[in-house]
Design an enzyme around this catalytic site. Structure first.
Site, PDB file in Angstrom:
ATOM      1  N   GLY A  12      88.807  34.964  29.205  1.00 42.81           N
ATOM      2  CA  GLY A  12      90.165  34.474  28.962  1.00 42.81           C
ATOM      3  C   GLY A  12      90.955  34.082  30.193  1.00 42.81           C
ATOM      4  O   GLY A  12      92.187  34.022  30.136  1.00 42.81           O
ATOM      5  N   SER A  13      90.265  33.776  31.298  1.00 44.72           N
ATOM      6  CA  SER A  13      91.048  33.406  32.484  1.00 44.72           C
ATOM      7  C   SER A  13      91.790  32.089  32.259  1.00 44.72           C
ATOM      8  O   SER A  13      92.939  31.929  32.701  1.00 44.72           O
ATOM      9  CB  SER A  13      90.186  33.350  33.742  1.00 44.72           C
ATOM     10  OG  SER A  13      89.084  32.534  33.527  1.00 44.72           O
ATOM     11  N   ASN A  14      91.153  31.156  31.561  1.00 40.61           N
ATOM     12  CA  ASN A  14      91.863  29.901  31.267  1.00 40.61           C
ATOM     13  C   ASN A  14      92.996  30.124  30.269  1.00 40.61           C
ATOM     14  O   ASN A  14      94.066  29.534  30.413  1.00 40.61           O
ATOM     15  CB  ASN A  14      90.879  28.847  30.750  1.00 40.61           C
ATOM     16  CG  ASN A  14      90.087  28.234  31.874  1.00 40.61           C
ATOM     17  OD1 ASN A  14      90.595  27.395  32.615  1.00 40.61           O
ATOM     18  ND2 ASN A  14      88.850  28.684  32.040  1.00 40.61           N
ATOM     19  N   LEU A  85      83.184  30.354  21.509  1.00 44.58           N
ATOM     20  CA  LEU A  85      81.750  30.115  21.362  1.00 44.58           C
ATOM     21  C   LEU A  85      81.291  29.759  19.948  1.00 44.58           C
ATOM     22  O   LEU A  85      80.146  29.384  19.755  1.00 44.58           O
ATOM     23  CB  LEU A  85      80.961  31.331  21.880  1.00 44.58           C
ATOM     24  CG  LEU A  85      81.123  31.576  23.389  1.00 44.58           C
ATOM     25  CD1 LEU A  85      80.290  32.771  23.820  1.00 44.58           C
ATOM     26  CD2 LEU A  85      80.741  30.339  24.192  1.00 44.58           C
ATOM     27  N   ASN A 102      88.985  20.785  24.022  1.00 44.56           N
ATOM     28  CA  ASN A 102      88.030  21.750  24.579  1.00 44.56           C
ATOM     29  C   ASN A 102      87.854  21.512  26.078  1.00 44.56           C
ATOM     30  O   ASN A 102      87.998  20.399  26.570  1.00 44.56           O
ATOM     31  CB  ASN A 102      86.675  21.601  23.878  1.00 44.56           C
ATOM     32  CG  ASN A 102      85.661  22.626  24.350  1.00 44.56           C
ATOM     33  OD1 ASN A 102      85.986  23.816  24.512  1.00 44.56           O
ATOM     34  ND2 ASN A 102      84.436  22.195  24.588  1.00 44.56           N
ATOM     35  N   HIS A 104      85.010  22.033  29.093  1.00 43.16           N
ATOM     36  CA  HIS A 104      83.571  22.279  29.280  1.00 43.16           C
ATOM     37  C   HIS A 104      83.238  22.240  30.774  1.00 43.16           C
ATOM     38  O   HIS A 104      83.688  21.340  31.484  1.00 43.16           O
ATOM     39  CB  HIS A 104      82.757  21.232  28.519  1.00 43.16           C
ATOM     40  CG  HIS A 104      81.310  21.551  28.499  1.00 43.16           C
ATOM     41  ND1 HIS A 104      80.753  22.448  27.616  1.00 43.16           N
ATOM     42  CD2 HIS A 104      80.296  21.148  29.295  1.00 43.16           C
ATOM     43  CE1 HIS A 104      79.465  22.568  27.862  1.00 43.16           C
ATOM     44  NE2 HIS A 104      79.167  21.789  28.881  1.00 43.16           N
ATOM     45  N   ASP A 145      80.505  19.401  21.789  1.00 43.13           N
ATOM     46  CA  ASP A 145      80.727  18.745  23.086  1.00 43.13           C
ATOM     47  C   ASP A 145      80.606  17.223  23.051  1.00 43.13           C
ATOM     48  O   ASP A 145      80.236  16.601  24.042  1.00 43.13           O
ATOM     49  CB  ASP A 145      79.733  19.290  24.139  1.00 43.13           C
ATOM     50  CG  ASP A 145      79.901  20.793  24.347  1.00 43.13           C
ATOM     51  OD1 ASP A 145      81.029  21.287  24.204  1.00 43.13           O
ATOM     52  OD2 ASP A 145      78.899  21.455  24.644  1.00 43.13           O
ATOM     53  N   GLU A 174      89.043  24.167  36.822  1.00 40.17           N
ATOM     54  CA  GLU A 174      89.547  24.443  35.467  1.00 40.17           C
ATOM     55  C   GLU A 174      90.988  24.953  35.516  1.00 40.17           C
ATOM     56  O   GLU A 174      91.844  24.493  34.768  1.00 40.17           O
ATOM     57  CB  GLU A 174      88.669  25.496  34.781  1.00 40.17           C
ATOM     58  CG  GLU A 174      87.277  24.993  34.483  1.00 40.17           C
ATOM     59  CD  GLU A 174      86.408  26.007  33.763  1.00 40.17           C
ATOM     60  OE1 GLU A 174      85.422  25.584  33.160  1.00 40.17           O
ATOM     61  OE2 GLU A 174      86.700  27.214  33.807  1.00 40.17           O
TER      62      GLU A 174
HETATM   63  C1  GRF Z   1      85.111  28.134  31.016  1.00 40.02           C
HETATM   64  O1  GRF Z   1      84.198  27.951  32.053  1.00 40.02           O
HETATM   65  C2  GRF Z   1      85.142  26.915  30.135  1.00 40.02           C
HETATM   66  O2  GRF Z   1      84.770  25.740  30.809  1.00 40.02           O
HETATM   67  C3  GRF Z   1      84.120  27.212  29.086  1.00 40.02           C
HETATM   68  O3  GRF Z   1      84.165  28.603  28.915  1.00 40.02           O
HETATM   69  C4  GRF Z   1      84.663  29.229  30.082  1.00 40.02           C
HETATM   70  C5  GRF Z   1      85.768  30.150  29.674  1.00 40.02           C
HETATM   71  O4  GRF Z   1      86.078  31.069  30.677  1.00 40.02           O
HETATM   72  N1  GRF Z   1      84.334  26.464  27.890  1.00 40.02           N
HETATM   73  P1  GRF Z   1      87.346  32.004  30.507  1.00 40.02           P
HETATM   74  O5  GRF Z   1      87.174  32.808  29.254  1.00 40.02           O
HETATM   75  O6  GRF Z   1      88.541  31.114  30.478  1.00 40.02           O
HETATM   76  O7  GRF Z   1      87.378  32.894  31.710  1.00 40.02           O
END
Ligand code: GRF
Length: 188
Positions: A12-14, A85, A102, A104, A145, A174
């Site tokens: 969940g860092s993003n 996922l 999304n 990727h 994708d 990202e």
């Molecule tokens: C990211 O690398 C994104 O590109 C992919 O899944 C990863 C998610 O990482 N779809 P996080 O959960 O945001 O740390």
């Protein structure tokens, strides 16, 4: 005010980065974070950020009745997939045309599709001796994708690159670009 739901299955860092980016926004609000993995770190992040959490399962997602109601109840305009996922059911994709985005960790169409997530992507990139990789932000359609690309950013894969070092470089891209591109799409 545009409302977002962020879907994730992992660390969940993003998701956290997006929440922080819009935390003082008058135009964008995070309605909830949805996960299919109650043990994932994204749950702790959502709690810390005081963002509502919606749990789903593969069956419930595919059925899409409960989730549709949640999305409607919260008035969600856009769905952001940040490391989610599970494959979205066609009825969900069709309910949000060009409204599901999304992220990727490769330059699609390269290294996309089933099984291509996380370190698997970077492994494949290095194994094939690619000289560049990067990130892709795209709309989601019913195929893994394959929706229309919104944005890509490239980086150089160095000769002594490792999965870990590539992962780190990709992560930086990202965190820098995903919220900005989301904002651009939302406020267009
Ligand atoms: C990211 O690398 C994104 O590109 C992919 O899944 C990863 C998610 O990482 N779809 P996080 O959960 O945001 O740390």
């Amino acid at each position: 005010m545009k409302k977002l739901a962020i879907f994730g299955s992992g660390t969940g860092s993003n998701a956290e980065n997006i929440c922080r980016y819009f935390s003082n926004s008058n135009c964008v609000k995070i309605a909830f974070i949805c996960t299919n993995n109650k043990d994932a770190f994204i749950v702790s992040r959502a709690k810390k950020l005081e963002i509502p959490i919606v749990y789903t399962t593969k069956n419930s997602l595919n059925n899409f009745t409960k989730l549709r109601k949640k999305l409607n109840d919260y008035g969600v305009d856009y769905i952001i997939l940040a490391g989610f996922l599970l494959k979205l059911p066609v009825k969900m994709v069709n309910s949000y045309p060009q409204k599901i985005i999304n992220l990727h960790p490769s330059l699609l169409p390269k290294y996309g599709g089933r099984g291509m997530y996380g370190a698997n992507v970077h492994h494949a990139v290095i194994k094939n001796k690619e000289t560049e990789s990067g990130i892709t932000i795209h709309f989601v359609n019913e195929l893994y994708d394959e929706g229309r690309v919104i944005f890509q950013k490239k980086l150089v894969v160095s000769v002594n690159e490792t999965v870990k070092s590539l992962e780190k470089k990709i992560r930086l891209l990202e965190l820098e670009y995903f919220p900005k591109i989301i904002e651009k799409i939302l406020l267009r």
